[in-house]
Write an enzyme that holds these catalytic residues in place. Sequence first.
Site, mmCIF file in Angstrom:
data_model
loop_
_atom_site.group_PDB
_atom_site.id
_atom_site.type_symbol
_atom_site.label_atom_id
_atom_site.label_comp_id
_atom_site.label_asym_id
_atom_site.label_seq_id
_atom_site.Cartn_x
_atom_site.Cartn_y
_atom_site.Cartn_z
ATOM 1 N N HIS A 170 0.387 -7.240 -11.509
ATOM 2 C CA HIS A 170 1.037 -6.867 -10.257
ATOM 3 C C HIS A 170 0.944 -7.961 -9.197
ATOM 4 C CE1 HIS A 170 2.697 -3.928 -7.465
ATOM 5 N NE2 HIS A 170 1.739 -4.199 -6.611
ATOM 6 N N GLY B 239 0.819 -1.202 0.000
ATOM 7 C CA GLY B 239 0.000 0.000 0.000
ATOM 8 C C GLY B 239 0.855 1.255 0.000
ATOM 9 N N SER C 30 4.655 -5.638 -3.726
ATOM 10 C CA SER C 30 4.351 -4.235 -3.851
ATOM 11 C C SER C 30 5.108 -3.409 -2.800
ATOM 12 C CB SER C 30 2.839 -4.053 -3.736
ATOM 13 O OG SER C 30 2.474 -2.815 -4.213
ATOM 14 N N TYR C 31 4.385 -2.581 -2.011
ATOM 15 C CA TYR C 31 5.088 -1.798 -0.998
ATOM 16 C C TYR C 31 5.687 -2.687 0.090
ATOM 17 C CZ TYR C 31 6.419 2.242 1.743
ATOM 18 O OH TYR C 31 7.164 3.185 2.418
ATOM 19 N N ASP D 98 2.701 -5.649 -15.346
ATOM 20 C CA ASP D 98 2.436 -4.662 -14.287
ATOM 21 C C ASP D 98 3.113 -3.353 -14.655
ATOM 22 O OD1 ASP D 98 1.967 -3.303 -11.875
ATOM 23 O OD2 ASP D 98 3.746 -4.178 -10.933
#
Length: 474
Positions: free
Chosen positions: A446, A96, A192-193, A394
Amino acid sequence: MMFSQYSLLLIISLFILEPLEVVGRSHQLSNNKKSDSSLGSQDLVTDLPGQPSVNFRHYAGHVTVNENNGRALFYWFYECSVSPEDKPLVLWLNGGPGCSSVGYGATQEIGPFLVDSDGFGLTLNPYSWNKEANLLFLESPIGVGFSYSNTSGDYHNLGDDFTANDTYTFLHNWFLKFPSYRKRAFYIAGESYAGKYVPELAEVIVDKNKDSSLFIDLRGILLGNPETCDAEDWKGLVDYAWSHAVISDETHKIISDSCDFNSDDTWSNQTCSQAVDEVLKQYKEIDIYSLYTSVCIRDTASSQQQTQVLFDSKSKMMPRIMGGYDPCLDDYTASFYNRPDVQKALHVHHLKNWSICNMSIFGNWSDSKESVLPIYHKLIDAGLKIWVYSGDTDGRVPVLSTRYSLSALGLPITRKWRPWYHQKQVGGWVQEYKGLTFATFRGAGHAVPTFKPSESLAFFTSFLNGQSLPFQRI
């Protein structure tokens, strides 16, 4: 720094049991004579609505990480479906910052139950990673999903360090609930984050392991489409958008000529900022997380709300554009977790309005490391296994960003770039470095396991077993 003007918010992770069919319930397993008598038994999930029959136990609930402030993190834990007492423990984290590992990882990607398209039931995931490991999903930091604090000031201290330290405390307190896992081989995975969360947590564990009483048997980390180094991530995002015909030659040239992503002053350059705005404008039209799949179309108002990119002069983050094979998957997940009977079954402390990503967390994010590459070096020196993978469709953290970041590490290549295979087809390409393996997933967005579930499980199995990916069509 990724936290200046245009950062993209990712709305983007026991015992010997005889097979036992449990229709919608797992409490029958708790009567097994080898069952866990630990504190975790009170978190056993027994009446999850719509749950298919399973032969493993799973647990959900809160673990307090700060008694004084009333701060608690929510988890969902699935035992391995085969010989859990012999299998490692894997913690999965989504990013996020502000997105739910329970909503994404557990029930859209790698967990044993996937949310139905109507949001009112679950289906079995035949490619769940709990076929190979005991899986622990965590909603972190506070404010994500069902995790919370009773002290409002905590929400103004959120950041990378806060998250890593709370997650570390969570692990030790979780081991008090499940002591049989205290000395188990342990891995951290995420996407991701979580490309920042995972190495940052691993570094805390490595440092704290100097105290033998705090030892956690961390063996390695696994990272998917990870944010890694802000400058390289931005350069890769722009180059990928250009090379995949999302932006024009002219826009790409302006950015190449005017943007220095290594400089703290790059976002004060109006020419650079306007050109980056153009990149984001074009990505508003499609799914940045999955270039070649459709966006979720509802009624006009909600569609505009879901695809609108929000950013201002001080922030470079934007909310997640819906992704996955079914672009409305996030909606189904939210419908499921907002059912009172589901929240009750998962032992949620207080019934609440659950969202898959908490957009307000970004506004209170106090620190984000510009690069975790120095941590990579530290973890490699500590002997940890590091595997990194990228879905190659992605646009948010594209394969180019990851390749640029890994190139900056300067690691010697031990096995050159080559295709790897799954069921006689090319799964992607792979290159092995001294201390790190990097692989791509052909045709994945992603959240790679959503797009390539069978390939992802095979990849995960190779990671755990320390085996190179198949290099022949067998």
